[in-house]
Design a protein around this motif. Sequence first.
Motif, PDB file in Angstrom:
ATOM      1  N   VAL A   8       0.863  -1.186   0.000  1.00 21.39           N
ATOM      2  CA  VAL A   8       0.000   0.000   0.000  1.00 21.39           C
ATOM      3  C   VAL A   8       0.897   1.232   0.000  1.00 21.39           C
ATOM      4  CG1 VAL A   8      -1.811   1.291   1.202  1.00 21.39           C
ATOM      5  CG2 VAL A   8      -1.758  -1.215   1.350  1.00 21.39           C
ATOM      6  N   ARG A   9       0.556   2.200  -0.812  1.00 19.56           N
ATOM      7  CA  ARG A   9       1.286   3.462  -0.818  1.00 19.56           C
ATOM      8  C   ARG A   9       0.306   4.625  -0.845  1.00 19.56           C
ATOM      9  NH1 ARG A   9       4.617   0.960   0.958  1.00 19.56           N
ATOM     10  NH2 ARG A   9       6.822   0.730   0.383  1.00 19.56           N
ATOM     11  N   HIS A  10       0.668   5.696  -0.128  1.00 21.51           N
ATOM     12  CA  HIS A  10      -0.138   6.914  -0.058  1.00 21.51           C
ATOM     13  C   HIS A  10       0.641   8.069  -0.671  1.00 21.51           C
ATOM     14  CE1 HIS A  10      -2.924   4.909   2.678  1.00 21.51           C
ATOM     15  NE2 HIS A  10      -1.894   4.547   3.417  1.00 21.51           N
ATOM     16  N   LEU A  11      -0.089   9.026  -1.204  1.00 20.56           N
ATOM     17  CA  LEU A  11       0.523  10.225  -1.764  1.00 20.56           C
ATOM     18  C   LEU A  11      -0.359  11.425  -1.441  1.00 20.56           C
ATOM     19  CD1 LEU A  11       2.682  11.586  -3.591  1.00 20.56           C
ATOM     20  CD2 LEU A  11       1.161  11.109  -5.538  1.00 20.56           C
ATOM     21  N   ALA A  12       0.203  12.382  -0.715  1.00 23.49           N
ATOM     22  CA  ALA A  12      -0.530  13.621  -0.437  1.00 23.49           C
ATOM     23  C   ALA A  12      -0.536  14.483  -1.680  1.00 23.49           C
ATOM     24  CB  ALA A  12       0.119  14.367   0.722  1.00 23.49           C
ATOM     25  N   ALA A  13      -1.676  15.084  -1.956  1.00 20.24           N
ATOM     26  CA  ALA A  13      -1.813  15.955  -3.124  1.00 20.24           C
ATOM     27  C   ALA A  13      -2.281  17.329  -2.666  1.00 20.24           C
ATOM     28  CB  ALA A  13      -2.800  15.366  -4.124  1.00 20.24           C
ATOM     29  N   ASP A  14      -1.947  18.330  -3.427  1.00 18.47           N
ATOM     30  CA  ASP A  14      -2.385  19.690  -3.135  1.00 18.47           C
ATOM     31  C   ASP A  14      -3.806  19.854  -3.675  1.00 18.47           C
ATOM     32  OD1 ASP A  14      -2.859  22.381  -2.867  1.00 18.47           O
ATOM     33  OD2 ASP A  14      -0.940  23.024  -3.723  1.00 18.47           O
ATOM     34  N   GLY A  15      -4.779  19.843  -2.764  1.00 17.33           N
ATOM     35  CA  GLY A  15      -6.173  19.924  -3.179  1.00 17.33           C
ATOM     36  C   GLY A  15      -6.515  21.196  -3.913  1.00 17.33           C
ATOM     37  N   SER A  16      -5.703  22.239  -3.747  1.00  8.72           N
ATOM     38  CA  SER A  16      -5.977  23.498  -4.445  1.00  8.72           C
ATOM     39  C   SER A  16      -5.441  23.480  -5.875  1.00  8.72           C
ATOM     40  CB  SER A  16      -5.346  24.671  -3.676  1.00  8.72           C
ATOM     41  OG  SER A  16      -3.926  24.573  -3.675  1.00  8.72           O
ATOM     42  N   ASP A  35      -5.827  21.007  -8.536  1.00 11.18           N
ATOM     43  CA  ASP A  35      -6.431  19.751  -8.980  1.00 11.18           C
ATOM     44  C   ASP A  35      -6.616  19.735 -10.502  1.00 11.18           C
ATOM     45  OD1 ASP A  35      -8.522  21.506  -9.278  1.00 11.18           O
ATOM     46  OD2 ASP A  35      -9.748  20.646  -7.690  1.00 11.18           O
ATOM     47  N   SER A  36      -5.603  20.206 -11.212  1.00 12.59           N
ATOM     48  CA  SER A  36      -5.688  20.178 -12.662  1.00 12.59           C
ATOM     49  C   SER A  36      -5.655  18.732 -13.137  1.00 12.59           C
ATOM     50  CB  SER A  36      -4.527  20.945 -13.290  1.00 12.59           C
ATOM     51  OG  SER A  36      -3.311  20.235 -13.134  1.00 12.59           O
ATOM     52  N   ALA A  37      -6.187  18.512 -14.341  1.00 13.19           N
ATOM     53  CA  ALA A  37      -6.181  17.167 -14.902  1.00 13.19           C
ATOM     54  C   ALA A  37      -4.759  16.631 -15.018  1.00 13.19           C
ATOM     55  CB  ALA A  37      -6.867  17.181 -16.266  1.00 13.19           C
ATOM     56  N   GLU A  38      -3.840  17.478 -15.427  1.00 15.15           N
ATOM     57  CA  GLU A  38      -2.448  17.045 -15.593  1.00 15.15           C
ATOM     58  C   GLU A  38      -1.845  16.606 -14.258  1.00 15.15           C
ATOM     59  OE1 GLU A  38       1.877  18.895 -17.031  1.00 15.15           O
ATOM     60  OE2 GLU A  38       0.001  19.973 -17.448  1.00 15.15           O
ATOM     61  N   ASP A  39      -2.082  17.394 -13.193  1.00 18.50           N
ATOM     62  CA  ASP A  39      -1.561  17.037 -11.876  1.00 18.50           C
ATOM     63  C   ASP A  39      -2.154  15.715 -11.394  1.00 18.50           C
ATOM     64  OD1 ASP A  39       0.004  19.311 -11.693  1.00 18.50           O
ATOM     65  OD2 ASP A  39      -1.544  20.472 -10.653  1.00 18.50           O
ATOM     66  N   ARG A  40      -3.443  15.557 -11.604  1.00 20.67           N
ATOM     67  CA  ARG A  40      -4.118  14.342 -11.136  1.00 20.67           C
ATOM     68  C   ARG A  40      -3.579  13.103 -11.844  1.00 20.67           C
ATOM     69  NH1 ARG A  40      -7.604  13.314  -7.209  1.00 20.67           N
ATOM     70  NH2 ARG A  40      -9.199  12.385  -8.542  1.00 20.67           N
ATOM     71  N   ARG A  41      -3.400  13.192 -13.132  1.00 21.53           N
ATOM     72  CA  ARG A  41      -2.898  12.053 -13.890  1.00 21.53           C
ATOM     73  C   ARG A  41      -1.478  11.696 -13.456  1.00 21.53           C
ATOM     74  NH1 ARG A  41      -5.705  11.206 -19.011  1.00 21.53           N
ATOM     75  NH2 ARG A  41      -3.747  10.848 -20.128  1.00 21.53           N
ATOM     76  N   ARG A  42      -0.650  12.710 -13.275  1.00 19.27           N
ATOM     77  CA  ARG A  42       0.733  12.468 -12.842  1.00 19.27           C
ATOM     78  C   ARG A  42       0.763  11.811 -11.462  1.00 19.27           C
ATOM     79  NH1 ARG A  42       2.260  17.403 -11.953  1.00 19.27           N
ATOM     80  NH2 ARG A  42       1.883  17.144  -9.721  1.00 19.27           N
ATOM     81  N   ASP A  43      -0.040  12.331 -10.524  1.00 20.48           N
ATOM     82  CA  ASP A  43      -0.042  11.784  -9.161  1.00 20.48           C
ATOM     83  C   ASP A  43      -0.573  10.355  -9.135  1.00 20.48           C
ATOM     84  OD1 ASP A  43       0.999  14.140  -8.185  1.00 20.48           O
ATOM     85  OD2 ASP A  43      -0.923  14.909  -7.442  1.00 20.48           O
ATOM     86  N   ALA A  44      -1.599  10.083  -9.938  1.00 16.71           N
ATOM     87  CA  ALA A  44      -2.172   8.736  -9.952  1.00 16.71           C
ATOM     88  C   ALA A  44      -1.167   7.711 -10.476  1.00 16.71           C
ATOM     89  CB  ALA A  44      -3.448   8.714 -10.801  1.00 16.71           C
ATOM     90  N   VAL A  45      -0.468   8.071 -11.538  1.00 15.37           N
ATOM     91  CA  VAL A  45       0.557   7.169 -12.081  1.00 15.37           C
ATOM     92  C   VAL A  45       1.666   6.961 -11.060  1.00 15.37           C
ATOM     93  CG1 VAL A  45       2.382   6.965 -13.819  1.00 15.37           C
ATOM     94  CG2 VAL A  45       0.078   7.678 -14.494  1.00 15.37           C
ATOM     95  N   ARG A  46       2.064   8.015 -10.395  1.00 13.87           N
ATOM     96  CA  ARG A  46       3.161   7.913  -9.430  1.00 13.87           C
ATOM     97  C   ARG A  46       2.801   6.990  -8.270  1.00 13.87           C
ATOM     98  NH1 ARG A  46       5.496  12.906  -5.705  1.00 13.87           N
ATOM     99  NH2 ARG A  46       6.739  11.605  -4.292  1.00 13.87           N
ATOM    100  N   VAL A  47       1.608   7.143  -7.691  1.00 18.21           N
ATOM    101  CA  VAL A  47       1.269   6.327  -6.531  1.00 18.21           C
ATOM    102  C   VAL A  47       1.089   4.863  -6.916  1.00 18.21           C
ATOM    103  CG1 VAL A  47      -1.271   6.602  -6.560  1.00 18.21           C
ATOM    104  CG2 VAL A  47      -0.055   6.345  -4.388  1.00 18.21           C
ATOM    105  N   VAL A  48       0.564   4.607  -8.115  1.00 16.94           N
ATOM    106  CA  VAL A  48       0.434   3.218  -8.576  1.00 16.94           C
ATOM    107  C   VAL A  48       1.803   2.599  -8.799  1.00 16.94           C
ATOM    108  CG1 VAL A  48      -0.295   1.777 -10.529  1.00 16.94           C
ATOM    109  CG2 VAL A  48      -1.871   3.455  -9.555  1.00 16.94           C
ATOM    110  N   ASP A  49       2.687   3.313  -9.472  1.00 17.38           N
ATOM    111  CA  ASP A  49       4.018   2.765  -9.727  1.00 17.38           C
ATOM    112  C   ASP A  49       4.807   2.570  -8.432  1.00 17.38           C
ATOM    113  OD1 ASP A  49       3.659   2.499 -12.442  1.00 17.38           O
ATOM    114  OD2 ASP A  49       4.618   4.408 -12.952  1.00 17.38           O
ATOM    115  N   ASP A  50       4.623   3.463  -7.466  1.00 18.15           N
ATOM    116  CA  ASP A  50       5.286   3.298  -6.172  1.00 18.15           C
ATOM    117  C   ASP A  50       4.791   2.030  -5.465  1.00 18.15           C
ATOM    118  OD1 ASP A  50       6.719   5.605  -6.552  1.00 18.15           O
ATOM    119  OD2 ASP A  50       5.566   6.827  -5.133  1.00 18.15           O
ATOM    120  N   ALA A  51       3.484   1.784  -5.515  1.00 19.65           N
ATOM    121  CA  ALA A  51       2.933   0.594  -4.870  1.00 19.65           C
ATOM    122  C   ALA A  51       3.406  -0.682  -5.566  1.00 19.65           C
ATOM    123  CB  ALA A  51       1.407   0.663  -4.852  1.00 19.65           C
ATOM    124  N   LEU A  52       3.443  -0.664  -6.893  1.00 19.59           N
ATOM    125  CA  LEU A  52       3.932  -1.831  -7.625  1.00 19.59           C
ATOM    126  C   LEU A  52       5.392  -2.103  -7.284  1.00 19.59           C
ATOM    127  CD1 LEU A  52       2.334  -1.232 -11.142  1.00 19.59           C
ATOM    128  CD2 LEU A  52       1.718  -3.024  -9.509  1.00 19.59           C
TER     129      LEU A  52
END
Length: 404
Positions: free
Chosen positions: A112-120, A122-139
Amino acid sequence: MPQSLLTPTALRRASLDAVLGYAWEADAVTASDVIENVGLTRSTAIDVVDELVERGLLAELPNARAAGEYQKGRPARRFSFLADAGYVVGVDAGRARLTATVADLRGETQAVRHLAADGSRDSAEDRRRDAVRVVDDALAAAGITRSEVSALCVGVPAPVDRNGSSPPHRDDFWRRMNPSFSELFGRWAPIVQVENDASLAAVAERAVGAAVGCDDFVTLLAGERLGAGVWVDGRLLRGAHGGAAEMVAFDHVAGVEGAWGLGYRAAELARRALAKGSLPSSSALRELDPAVIDGKTVLTLASHGDAGAMVVARQVGETLAVIAGVLASLFDSRRIIVSGAVAAGAAPVIEAALAALPQELDLPAPEIVASELGADIVSVGAVRAAVEAARTGVLDLPRFVLAS
């Protein structure tokens, strides 16, 4: 479809699905087990089991005699499902925190891996980058490559339709929360689902939580914002655009006036009471900086008997009673489950809600209970959904298809 109407190819696939589904849940199976529980002839049962071994989804175990469980006669061949033949990923793509859980095909957590994101931001680009990062970190933490993933499911704070897309919103918030995750992860994951986060919380509660065996319930994510996953007659409701039980409806309900969550409401009420000087002199809330007061702090103090926090909890509980009354009136639910991180301190709120609830209903009042699945409930539900998706589609994945 009646067997008489199935083509030989379809009949074979149905047999493979049935045997795989049975083995998926069993510790070990024999041909006799398959015959008894799936309803196949002996020759078909043996043939199907052998094919699943060849596909890499079952493995043959030492026979019963070698295992010390059989003494006389010809020992039966025994097989087990290979839970590590593939893996699934469940993602909670919250606005301020993302969680990725890697599990085997039976849903046993590997990392399991967690990643804090800046809720302020929330651009599509930021969200996509963060989602890929947390998945790859968990893998990486699980020692698993992308090529070993059979299915992936993402939960988002937005309505999601059957195609994994979110509808337009007045400020496009929903599509920022779900910036084409199906397309993003579909570049490498063979099976991808995107679902509403509260719906996945309901999946988790039904599978391993407070709704096991319950066909009519609502799971209420209730931290900062309200979200509801609704089961009626044993089925999860979705709606045409994925918006069944969309909480914006509470903007128009007296006594609620918005989709703010229980944690948010507790913090706001405590700050107002502190500003007004209306908190009892004994309340620990009087000693806190308003900027650090949050829902968890208030509800924890209430559970410990703090007089000021208990007043706040009762007020929040009265609001929860209205919310539960509306949901139970619409869906005739047996149970309302307060879920997410706020559930840990929700006991005083639920107690107050139960006292007020009968006044809100003509139907029998539902139970209101706190979830025990914690802050990672959406990720838990995403794993369960990914496991079910893998069960449905694993036989079609290239790595499990027999060579011609």
